[in-house]
Design a protein around this motif. Structure first.
Motif, PDB file in Angstrom:
ATOM      1  N   LEU A  43      19.341   8.654  22.783  1.00 33.58           N
ATOM      2  CA  LEU A  43      18.236   8.098  23.565  1.00 33.58           C
ATOM      3  C   LEU A  43      18.563   6.692  24.046  1.00 33.58           C
ATOM      4  O   LEU A  43      18.261   6.315  25.186  1.00 33.58           O
ATOM      5  CB  LEU A  43      16.961   8.089  22.719  1.00 33.58           C
ATOM      6  CG  LEU A  43      16.398   9.479  22.362  1.00 33.58           C
ATOM      7  CD1 LEU A  43      15.306   9.355  21.317  1.00 33.58           C
ATOM      8  CD2 LEU A  43      15.886  10.184  23.609  1.00 33.58           C
ATOM      9  N   GLN A  44      19.188   5.899  23.196  1.00 28.43           N
ATOM     10  CA  GLN A  44      19.574   4.542  23.603  1.00 28.43           C
ATOM     11  C   GLN A  44      20.701   4.578  24.626  1.00 28.43           C
ATOM     12  O   GLN A  44      20.746   3.734  25.533  1.00 28.43           O
ATOM     13  CB  GLN A  44      19.975   3.717  22.378  1.00 28.43           C
ATOM     14  CG  GLN A  44      18.793   3.389  21.470  1.00 28.43           C
ATOM     15  CD  GLN A  44      19.191   2.612  20.232  1.00 28.43           C
ATOM     16  OE1 GLN A  44      19.468   3.163  19.180  1.00 28.43           O
ATOM     17  NE2 GLN A  44      19.230   1.294  20.381  1.00 28.43           N
ATOM     18  N   GLN A  45      21.577   5.579  24.521  1.00 30.29           N
ATOM     19  CA  GLN A  45      22.616   5.747  25.528  1.00 30.29           C
ATOM     20  C   GLN A  45      22.010   6.071  26.892  1.00 30.29           C
ATOM     21  O   GLN A  45      22.573   5.733  27.935  1.00 30.29           O
ATOM     22  CB  GLN A  45      23.581   6.866  25.119  1.00 30.29           C
ATOM     23  CG  GLN A  45      24.452   6.546  23.924  1.00 30.29           C
ATOM     24  CD  GLN A  45      25.430   5.426  24.212  1.00 30.29           C
ATOM     25  OE1 GLN A  45      26.260   5.538  25.106  1.00 30.29           O
ATOM     26  NE2 GLN A  45      25.339   4.332  23.478  1.00 30.29           N
ATOM     27  N   GLN A  46      20.849   6.711  26.891  1.00 26.94           N
ATOM     28  CA  GLN A  46      20.150   7.029  28.132  1.00 26.94           C
ATOM     29  C   GLN A  46      19.372   5.842  28.697  1.00 26.94           C
ATOM     30  O   GLN A  46      18.782   5.948  29.766  1.00 26.94           O
ATOM     31  CB  GLN A  46      19.195   8.207  27.914  1.00 26.94           C
ATOM     32  CG  GLN A  46      19.885   9.559  27.754  1.00 26.94           C
ATOM     33  CD  GLN A  46      18.898  10.691  27.580  1.00 26.94           C
ATOM     34  OE1 GLN A  46      17.956  10.598  26.787  1.00 26.94           O
ATOM     35  NE2 GLN A  46      19.089  11.763  28.324  1.00 26.94           N
ATOM     36  N   GLY A  47      19.352   4.743  27.966  1.00 29.13           N
ATOM     37  CA  GLY A  47      18.710   3.543  28.473  1.00 29.13           C
ATOM     38  C   GLY A  47      17.402   3.156  27.807  1.00 29.13           C
ATOM     39  O   GLY A  47      16.793   2.153  28.185  1.00 29.13           O
ATOM     40  N   ARG A  48      16.963   3.920  26.817  1.00 25.06           N
ATOM     41  CA  ARG A  48      15.746   3.538  26.101  1.00 25.06           C
ATOM     42  C   ARG A  48      16.011   2.326  25.217  1.00 25.06           C
ATOM     43  O   ARG A  48      17.109   2.149  24.699  1.00 25.06           O
ATOM     44  CB  ARG A  48      15.244   4.678  25.211  1.00 25.06           C
ATOM     45  CG  ARG A  48      14.351   5.689  25.884  1.00 25.06           C
ATOM     46  CD  ARG A  48      15.113   6.694  26.667  1.00 25.06           C
ATOM     47  NE  ARG A  48      14.256   7.755  27.184  1.00 25.06           N
ATOM     48  CZ  ARG A  48      14.714   8.851  27.751  1.00 25.06           C
ATOM     49  NH1 ARG A  48      16.019   9.039  27.878  1.00 25.06           N
ATOM     50  NH2 ARG A  48      13.886   9.773  28.204  1.00 25.06           N
ATOM     51  N   THR A  49      14.998   1.525  25.047  1.00 25.84           N
ATOM     52  CA  THR A  49      15.121   0.396  24.134  1.00 25.84           C
ATOM     53  C   THR A  49      15.113   0.920  22.707  1.00 25.84           C
ATOM     54  O   THR A  49      14.744   2.080  22.449  1.00 25.84           O
ATOM     55  CB  THR A  49      13.963  -0.590  24.317  1.00 25.84           C
ATOM     56  OG1 THR A  49      12.741   0.053  23.906  1.00 25.84           O
ATOM     57  CG2 THR A  49      13.846  -1.059  25.756  1.00 25.84           C
ATOM     58  N   LYS A  50      15.489   0.054  21.772  1.00 26.34           N
ATOM     59  CA  LYS A  50      15.492   0.451  20.365  1.00 26.34           C
ATOM     60  C   LYS A  50      14.102   0.872  19.920  1.00 26.34           C
ATOM     61  O   LYS A  50      13.947   1.877  19.199  1.00 26.34           O
ATOM     62  CB  LYS A  50      15.996  -0.712  19.507  1.00 26.34           C
ATOM     63  CG  LYS A  50      16.207  -0.366  18.050  1.00 26.34           C
ATOM     64  CD  LYS A  50      16.847  -1.523  17.303  1.00 26.34           C
ATOM     65  CE  LYS A  50      17.098  -1.162  15.837  1.00 26.34           C
ATOM     66  NZ  LYS A  50      17.729  -2.287  15.094  1.00 26.34           N
ATOM     67  N   ALA A  51      13.074   0.151  20.354  1.00 31.63           N
ATOM     68  CA  ALA A  51      11.691   0.484  19.985  1.00 31.63           C
ATOM     69  C   ALA A  51      11.256   1.803  20.610  1.00 31.63           C
ATOM     70  O   ALA A  51      10.599   2.624  19.960  1.00 31.63           O
ATOM     71  CB  ALA A  51      10.752  -0.640  20.408  1.00 31.63           C
ATOM     72  N   GLU A  52      11.613   2.008  21.881  1.00 26.67           N
ATOM     73  CA  GLU A  52      11.259   3.269  22.551  1.00 26.67           C
ATOM     74  C   GLU A  52      11.932   4.447  21.873  1.00 26.67           C
ATOM     75  O   GLU A  52      11.311   5.492  21.646  1.00 26.67           O
ATOM     76  CB  GLU A  52      11.670   3.209  24.022  1.00 26.67           C
ATOM     77  CG  GLU A  52      10.820   2.295  24.874  1.00 26.67           C
ATOM     78  CD  GLU A  52      11.401   2.116  26.266  1.00 26.67           C
ATOM     79  OE1 GLU A  52      10.617   1.765  27.178  1.00 26.67           O
ATOM     80  OE2 GLU A  52      12.622   2.306  26.450  1.00 26.67           O
ATOM     81  N   ALA A  53      13.213   4.295  21.547  1.00 22.38           N
ATOM     82  CA  ALA A  53      13.951   5.369  20.894  1.00 22.38           C
ATOM     83  C   ALA A  53      13.350   5.685  19.527  1.00 22.38           C
ATOM     84  O   ALA A  53      13.197   6.859  19.158  1.00 22.38           O
ATOM     85  CB  ALA A  53      15.421   4.981  20.753  1.00 22.38           C
TER      86      ALA A  53
END
Length: 249
Positions: free
Chosen positions: A111-121
């Motif tokens: 998810l973070q590789q897709q551009g989500r922030t740590k909190a979003e992930a």
């Protein structure tokens, strides 16, 4: 219904044009040309026929030594970032896929590789586990999970990223019957395109299209009712002789 169950795959799909793959001069796959757009596709063949290598080629984990492989018109080996929401691969052995010590980290990575922030992930991971009845895994370490649970964790990692297509490498190998039944139910519910490799004709019978790979080439391609009887007859014939003497890889 969860987001991954509502997912509709891109209709462009996966295409190979005279694709070949060799290692140290040894040809593993040769002259493969086909386009895959159906929702359920099985790739069958004996052990050593090149099935897993073909999946790795389609996923972009290896590049063809000649010819081309395209996923929705994009070379997967050249543009790995573009593949994050287009294609996922589930290996037979989860320990070849898991890279983080905790469940939460493993699920958040893609998810973070897709551009989500740590909190979003983190929020998405919590929601994903809740939807699949695994909220108690949130603080678990990977080594505390059984092999079947680790395999499911790898599947969840893929589903979190919502790819158009999922490649499955012998998805039911080494599982007991309850686990096979549970995984088959999950796969059946998914709207993503599933391309799975198997040497089991019964597993392949549920596909819309079957490709029979033999010695790195397509021997037959069509609906299960046409391809599987020929495949099974050939396997029975080979079973009556020294069937493995012609396999060189």
């Amino acid at each position: 219904m969860s987001n991954e169950l509502r997912h509709t795959p891109n209709q462009q799909g996966i295409s190979l044009d005279r694709a070949a793959y060799a290692v140290a001069g040894k040809l593993i796959l040769s002259d493969l040309s086909f386009a895959l757009s159906e929702r359920r596709i099985a790739i069958i063949g004996r052990n050593g026929s090149g099935k897993t290598t073909l999946l790795r080629l389609m996923a972009g984990l290896v590049a063809p030594t000649s010819g081309s492989v395209l996923v929705d018109g994009i070379d997967p080996a050249r543009d790995r970032k573009a593949m994050l929401d287009r294609i996922g691969i589930l290996f037979q052995n989860p320990d070849h896929q898991i890279i983080f010590p905790t469940v939460a980290e493993e699920l958040a990575f893609g998810l973070q590789q897709q551009g989500r922030t740590k909190a979003e992930a983190a929020s998405m991971v919590e929601d994903l586990l809740a939807r699949h009845g695994r909220s108690h895994w949130l603080t678990a370490t990977v080594h505390s999970l059984s092999q079947g649970q680790r395999h499911f964790l790898c599947l969840l990692s893929i589903l979190a990223m919502k790819p158009d297509s999922i490649l499955l490498d012998e998805p039911f190998a080494s599982f007991d019957q309850p686990t096979v039944t549970r995984m088959a139910r999950i796969f059946d519910q998914l709207q993503q395109r599933l391309i799975f490799i198997t040497h089991d004709a019964r597993t392949a019978s549920s596909a819309q299209r079957v490709l029979w790979l033999e010695a790195g080439q397509i021997r037959a391609d069509g609906p299960p009712a046409r391809v599987l009887p020929e495949f099974e007859a050939e396997m029975l014939r080979l079973g009556s002789i020294d069937a493995d003497t012609d396999i060189a890889f």
